[in-house]
Design a protein around this motif. Structure first.
Motif, mmCIF file in Angstrom:
data_model
loop_
_atom_site.group_PDB
_atom_site.id
_atom_site.type_symbol
_atom_site.label_atom_id
_atom_site.label_comp_id
_atom_site.label_asym_id
_atom_site.label_seq_id
_atom_site.Cartn_x
_atom_site.Cartn_y
_atom_site.Cartn_z
ATOM 1 N N UNK A 71 0.834 -1.205 0.000
ATOM 2 C CA UNK A 71 0.000 0.000 0.000
ATOM 3 C C UNK A 71 0.865 1.251 0.000
ATOM 4 N N UNK A 72 1.946 1.223 0.763
ATOM 5 C CA UNK A 72 2.858 2.364 0.776
ATOM 6 C C UNK A 72 3.490 2.571 -0.599
ATOM 7 N N UNK A 73 3.853 1.477 -1.256
ATOM 8 C CA UNK A 73 4.445 1.588 -2.587
ATOM 9 C C UNK A 73 3.488 2.277 -3.551
ATOM 10 N N UNK A 74 2.202 1.939 -3.452
ATOM 11 C CA UNK A 74 1.193 2.564 -4.312
ATOM 12 C C UNK A 74 1.039 4.054 -4.002
ATOM 13 N N UNK A 75 1.447 4.446 -2.817
ATOM 14 C CA UNK A 75 1.372 5.845 -2.402
ATOM 15 C C UNK A 75 2.702 6.572 -2.622
ATOM 16 N N UNK A 76 3.565 5.983 -3.454
ATOM 17 C CA UNK A 76 4.871 6.577 -3.754
ATOM 18 C C UNK A 76 5.701 6.772 -2.491
ATOM 19 N N UNK A 77 5.670 5.756 -1.626
ATOM 20 C CA UNK A 77 6.337 5.845 -0.325
ATOM 21 C C UNK A 77 7.278 4.667 -0.124
ATOM 22 N N UNK A 78 8.531 4.971 0.221
ATOM 23 C CA UNK A 78 9.536 3.943 0.494
ATOM 24 C C UNK A 78 9.655 3.713 1.992
ATOM 25 N N UNK A 79 9.575 2.461 2.398
ATOM 26 C CA UNK A 79 9.712 2.069 3.804
ATOM 27 C C UNK A 79 11.135 1.574 4.043
ATOM 28 N N UNK A 80 11.766 2.073 5.113
ATOM 29 C CA UNK A 80 13.135 1.687 5.456
ATOM 30 C C UNK A 80 13.210 1.435 6.956
ATOM 31 N N UNK A 81 13.738 0.276 7.354
ATOM 32 C CA UNK A 81 13.927 -0.039 8.767
ATOM 33 C C UNK A 81 15.362 0.200 9.204
ATOM 34 N N UNK A 82 15.587 0.175 10.513
ATOM 35 C CA UNK A 82 16.934 0.393 11.060
ATOM 36 C C UNK A 82 17.022 -0.136 12.478
ATOM 37 N N UNK A 83 18.147 -0.746 12.800
ATOM 38 C CA UNK A 83 18.514 -0.976 14.198
ATOM 39 C C UNK A 83 20.029 -1.045 14.303
ATOM 40 N N UNK A 84 20.518 -1.041 15.531
ATOM 41 C CA UNK A 84 21.962 -1.097 15.763
ATOM 42 C C UNK A 84 22.385 -2.560 15.829
ATOM 43 N N UNK A 85 22.177 -3.256 14.739
ATOM 44 C CA UNK A 85 22.561 -4.662 14.587
ATOM 45 C C UNK A 85 23.317 -4.792 13.283
ATOM 46 N N UNK A 86 24.017 -5.911 13.118
ATOM 47 C CA UNK A 86 24.768 -6.147 11.889
ATOM 48 C C UNK A 86 23.841 -6.573 10.768
ATOM 49 N N UNK A 87 24.327 -6.462 9.551
ATOM 50 C CA UNK A 87 23.528 -6.896 8.411
ATOM 51 C C UNK A 87 23.297 -8.405 8.474
ATOM 52 N N UNK A 88 24.254 -9.148 9.023
ATOM 53 C CA UNK A 88 24.087 -10.605 9.144
ATOM 54 C C UNK A 88 22.985 -10.942 10.152
ATOM 55 N N UNK A 89 22.902 -10.188 11.232
ATOM 56 C CA UNK A 89 21.818 -10.385 12.191
ATOM 57 C C UNK A 89 20.475 -10.077 11.539
ATOM 58 N N UNK A 90 20.413 -8.966 10.794
ATOM 59 C CA UNK A 90 19.177 -8.625 10.090
ATOM 60 C C UNK A 90 18.751 -9.739 9.143
ATOM 61 N N UNK A 91 19.703 -10.230 8.360
ATOM 62 C CA UNK A 91 19.383 -11.264 7.371
ATOM 63 C C UNK A 91 18.899 -12.546 8.043
ATOM 64 N N UNK A 92 19.545 -12.899 9.149
ATOM 65 C CA UNK A 92 19.136 -14.118 9.869
ATOM 66 C C UNK A 92 17.740 -13.955 10.453
ATOM 67 N N UNK A 93 17.458 -12.781 10.983
ATOM 68 C CA UNK A 93 16.132 -12.518 11.580
ATOM 69 C C UNK A 93 15.041 -12.522 10.510
#
Length: 221
Positions: A71-93
């Motif tokens: 729905x956000x994409x249809x509204x010309x809106x990009x969603x971006x997340x963030x935390x103080x974790x490594x990219x490997x932790x993000x990928x595993x999660x």
């Protein structure tokens, strides 16, 4: 006379974005490769932080954010997340969420181990600790300006439909030059700007608006 705080180099000196000003630009590593905020000029951006990967409340939020992604994409809106974790932790999660919860995470998640982005956006707040980001949401318009900010403690999850509502409210205000009243939902009437002169006050009853008083008038869009 200058003080050591004038240079704002201490960890206690946390940057905070300012509404109506350009959002702090950044370059960061994400689960979908490197990005720059400026890459999304011309789009709305919803940047949100979460305290940590593999935590219960954050997992529910990620699944909820995933559900509004299209729905956000249809509204010309990009969603971006963030935390103080490594990219490997993000990928595993993300892999775990897909395998165990059946939900695919389609948006990029910033790995902010050095806290560069978190500090730019005031996500590290001493009262909530210094090793994880609070829950925050930042709404950035297509011109790159900060339009809204919402901060939450680690203990309480966000009401995700509010993200959609706020973006639609901004887009309505920008398109029609109006304001949205309390509890506004898409499709509700909006508030027209109040008169600025005596002549405009006298003219207001003839303009076809639904007025409660001369300074509070509504119309449909």
């Amino acid at each position: 006379m200058s003080t050591e705080n004038d240079n704002c180099e201490c960890e206690e000196c946390i940057s905070m974005p300012v509404l109506g000003e350009p959002a702090p630009d950044f370059e960061a590593v994400t689960t979908q490769g490197p990005i720059k905020l400026s890459d999304f000029k011309g789009k709305w951006v919803v940047l949100f932080s979460h305290p940590a990967d593999f935590t219960p409340v954050c997992t529910t939020e990620f699944m909820a954010f995933a559900k509004i992604y299209d729905e956000l994409q249809k509204m010309n809106t990009q969603l971006i997340g963030l935390s103080i974790d490594s990219v490997h932790s993000h990928l595993a999660w993300i892999k775990n969420i897909k395998e165990k919860m059946g939900v695919e995470i389609p948006f990029p998640v910033i790995a902010d181990l050095n806290m560069n982005v978190a500090k730019l956006y005031g996500m590290i707040q001493k009262g909530m600790g210094t090793t994880s980001a609070v829950r925050a949401v930042f709404f950035i318009d297509p011109e790159g300006k900060m339009r809204a900010m919402i901060y939450y403690p680690q203990s309480n999850g966000r009401y995700i439909p509010e993200v959609i509502r706020i973006i639609k409210a901004f887009q309505t205000s920008d398109e029609y030059g109006v304001a949205t009243p309390a509890n506004w939902q898409p499709g509700d009437k909006v508030i027209v700007p109040p008169p600025a002169t005596q002549k405009e006050v006298e003219k207001r009853p003839t303009e076809g608006y639904e007025c409660k008083e001369w300074y509070l008038c509504f119309k449909g869009v």
